[in-house]
Motif scaffolding. Sequence first.
Motif, PDB file in Angstrom:
ATOM      1  N   LEU A 167      33.661  43.303  19.457  1.00 39.38           N
ATOM      2  CA  LEU A 167      34.040  44.688  19.761  1.00 39.38           C
ATOM      3  C   LEU A 167      33.547  45.076  21.157  1.00 39.38           C
ATOM      4  O   LEU A 167      34.287  45.678  21.943  1.00 39.38           O
ATOM      5  N   ALA A 168      32.319  44.706  21.480  1.00 39.42           N
ATOM      6  CA  ALA A 168      31.784  44.993  22.815  1.00 39.42           C
ATOM      7  C   ALA A 168      32.580  44.256  23.887  1.00 39.42           C
ATOM      8  O   ALA A 168      32.809  44.792  24.976  1.00 39.42           O
ATOM      9  N   THR A 169      33.038  43.048  23.582  1.00 41.89           N
ATOM     10  CA  THR A 169      33.852  42.301  24.537  1.00 41.89           C
ATOM     11  C   THR A 169      35.169  43.026  24.792  1.00 41.89           C
ATOM     12  O   THR A 169      35.623  43.115  25.943  1.00 41.89           O
ATOM     13  N   MET A 170      35.766  43.578  23.754  1.00 41.39           N
ATOM     14  CA  MET A 170      37.004  44.343  23.933  1.00 41.39           C
ATOM     15  C   MET A 170      36.741  45.616  24.756  1.00 41.39           C
ATOM     16  O   MET A 170      37.543  45.986  25.611  1.00 41.39           O
ATOM     17  N   ARG A 171      35.603  46.264  24.517  1.00 45.64           N
ATOM     18  CA  ARG A 171      35.226  47.426  25.329  1.00 45.64           C
ATOM     19  C   ARG A 171      35.049  47.016  26.791  1.00 45.64           C
ATOM     20  O   ARG A 171      35.433  47.743  27.706  1.00 45.64           O
ATOM     21  N   LEU A 172      34.443  45.861  26.999  1.00 43.59           N
ATOM     22  CA  LEU A 172      34.241  45.351  28.353  1.00 43.59           C
ATOM     23  C   LEU A 172      35.576  45.127  29.052  1.00 43.59           C
ATOM     24  O   LEU A 172      35.743  45.525  30.207  1.00 43.59           O
ATOM     25  N   ILE A 173      36.513  44.513  28.359  1.00 46.80           N
ATOM     26  CA  ILE A 173      37.826  44.257  28.954  1.00 46.80           C
ATOM     27  C   ILE A 173      38.471  45.575  29.373  1.00 46.80           C
ATOM     28  O   ILE A 173      38.995  45.698  30.486  1.00 46.80           O
ATOM     29  N   ALA A 174      38.403  46.575  28.507  1.00 48.77           N
ATOM     30  CA  ALA A 174      38.975  47.890  28.838  1.00 48.77           C
ATOM     31  C   ALA A 174      38.269  48.501  30.044  1.00 48.77           C
ATOM     32  O   ALA A 174      38.914  49.049  30.943  1.00 48.77           O
ATOM     33  N   ALA A 175      36.943  48.404  30.079  1.00 45.91           N
ATOM     34  CA  ALA A 175      36.178  48.975  31.195  1.00 45.91           C
ATOM     35  C   ALA A 175      36.490  48.259  32.502  1.00 45.91           C
ATOM     36  O   ALA A 175      36.619  48.895  33.559  1.00 45.91           O
ATOM     37  N   VAL A 176      36.629  46.950  32.446  1.00 45.09           N
ATOM     38  CA  VAL A 176      36.948  46.158  33.638  1.00 45.09           C
ATOM     39  C   VAL A 176      38.335  46.538  34.167  1.00 45.09           C
ATOM     40  O   VAL A 176      38.523  46.685  35.375  1.00 45.09           O
ATOM     41  N   GLU A 177      39.281  46.715  33.259  1.00 45.88           N
ATOM     42  CA  GLU A 177      40.631  47.095  33.678  1.00 45.88           C
ATOM     43  C   GLU A 177      40.622  48.438  34.408  1.00 45.88           C
ATOM     44  O   GLU A 177      41.280  48.588  35.440  1.00 45.88           O
ATOM     45  N   VAL A 178      39.858  49.380  33.893  1.00 48.82           N
ATOM     46  CA  VAL A 178      39.765  50.702  34.532  1.00 48.82           C
ATOM     47  C   VAL A 178      39.007  50.612  35.853  1.00 48.82           C
ATOM     48  O   VAL A 178      39.461  51.110  36.881  1.00 48.82           O
ATOM     49  N   GLU A 179      37.865  49.961  35.833  1.00 52.18           N
ATOM     50  CA  GLU A 179      36.992  49.867  37.011  1.00 52.18           C
ATOM     51  C   GLU A 179      37.676  49.197  38.201  1.00 52.18           C
ATOM     52  O   GLU A 179      37.563  49.650  39.331  1.00 52.18           O
ATOM     53  N   PHE A 180      38.380  48.091  37.921  1.00 52.26           N
ATOM     54  CA  PHE A 180      38.930  47.281  39.004  1.00 52.26           C
ATOM     55  C   PHE A 180      40.448  47.402  39.157  1.00 52.26           C
ATOM     56  O   PHE A 180      41.033  46.778  40.038  1.00 52.26           O
ATOM     57  N   GLY A 181      41.075  48.194  38.287  1.00 49.58           N
ATOM     58  CA  GLY A 181      42.507  48.403  38.402  1.00 49.58           C
ATOM     59  C   GLY A 181      43.339  47.158  38.183  1.00 49.58           C
ATOM     60  O   GLY A 181      44.364  46.968  38.831  1.00 49.58           O
ATOM     61  N   VAL A 182      42.875  46.296  37.288  1.00 48.82           N
ATOM     62  CA  VAL A 182      43.617  45.080  36.964  1.00 48.82           C
ATOM     63  C   VAL A 182      43.954  45.092  35.480  1.00 48.82           C
ATOM     64  O   VAL A 182      43.282  45.748  34.682  1.00 48.82           O
ATOM     65  N   GLU A 183      44.996  44.363  35.121  1.00 48.70           N
ATOM     66  CA  GLU A 183      45.330  44.202  33.716  1.00 48.70           C
ATOM     67  C   GLU A 183      44.972  42.785  33.312  1.00 48.70           C
ATOM     68  O   GLU A 183      45.400  41.819  33.955  1.00 48.70           O
ATOM     69  N   LEU A 184      44.155  42.676  32.281  1.00 51.02           N
ATOM     70  CA  LEU A 184      43.731  41.365  31.795  1.00 51.02           C
ATOM     71  C   LEU A 184      44.491  41.075  30.513  1.00 51.02           C
ATOM     72  O   LEU A 184      44.192  41.638  29.470  1.00 51.02           O
ATOM     73  N   ASP A 185      45.485  40.226  30.609  1.00 55.85           N
ATOM     74  CA  ASP A 185      46.336  39.896  29.479  1.00 55.85           C
ATOM     75  C   ASP A 185      45.688  38.775  28.674  1.00 55.85           C
ATOM     76  O   ASP A 185      45.683  37.619  29.093  1.00 55.85           O
ATOM     77  N   LEU A 186      45.138  39.144  27.527  1.00 54.56           N
ATOM     78  CA  LEU A 186      44.453  38.154  26.697  1.00 54.56           C
ATOM     79  C   LEU A 186      45.432  37.156  26.069  1.00 54.56           C
ATOM     80  O   LEU A 186      45.026  36.094  25.626  1.00 54.56           O
ATOM     81  N   ASP A 187      46.714  37.503  26.051  1.00 51.43           N
ATOM     82  CA  ASP A 187      47.707  36.592  25.483  1.00 51.43           C
ATOM     83  C   ASP A 187      47.945  35.369  26.359  1.00 51.43           C
ATOM     84  O   ASP A 187      48.310  34.304  25.862  1.00 51.43           O
ATOM     85  N   THR A 188      47.756  35.511  27.664  1.00 53.52           N
ATOM     86  CA  THR A 188      48.006  34.383  28.561  1.00 53.52           C
ATOM     87  C   THR A 188      46.809  33.446  28.649  1.00 53.52           C
ATOM     88  O   THR A 188      46.949  32.313  29.097  1.00 53.52           O
ATOM     89  N   LEU A 189      45.638  33.933  28.260  1.00 54.76           N
ATOM     90  CA  LEU A 189      44.413  33.131  28.292  1.00 54.76           C
ATOM     91  C   LEU A 189      44.178  32.468  29.652  1.00 54.76           C
ATOM     92  O   LEU A 189      43.847  31.299  29.750  1.00 54.76           O
ATOM     93  N   ALA A 190      44.335  33.241  30.709  1.00 51.62           N
ATOM     94  CA  ALA A 190      44.068  32.746  32.060  1.00 51.62           C
ATOM     95  C   ALA A 190      42.563  32.623  32.304  1.00 51.62           C
ATOM     96  O   ALA A 190      42.136  32.077  33.306  1.00 51.62           O
TER      97      ALA A 190
END
Length: 86
Positions: free
Chosen positions: A40-63
Amino acid sequence: MTALRERVAELTSEASDGDVTADEILVHGGSLIALGVSSLATMRLIAAVEVEFGVELDLDTLAFDPDDFDDLVRHLAERGARAADG
């Protein structure tokens, strides 16, 4: 990349509600789960990173491995993310 790494560590600590400190993350890096960061914290982190850095992290692509702190920072750097100065 040091400033970026430090900022992502701060965001990770915030996402974990302080269960893991930024210093612990910076020293140990690697697996967030091994450091005690919940999924759950990892999902919160992903959301925070997307907002902070203006990027979209698509977990479906597993880049990148969302559990691997260093891999996340590397992926953000490759996407042009930069931590704000001071």
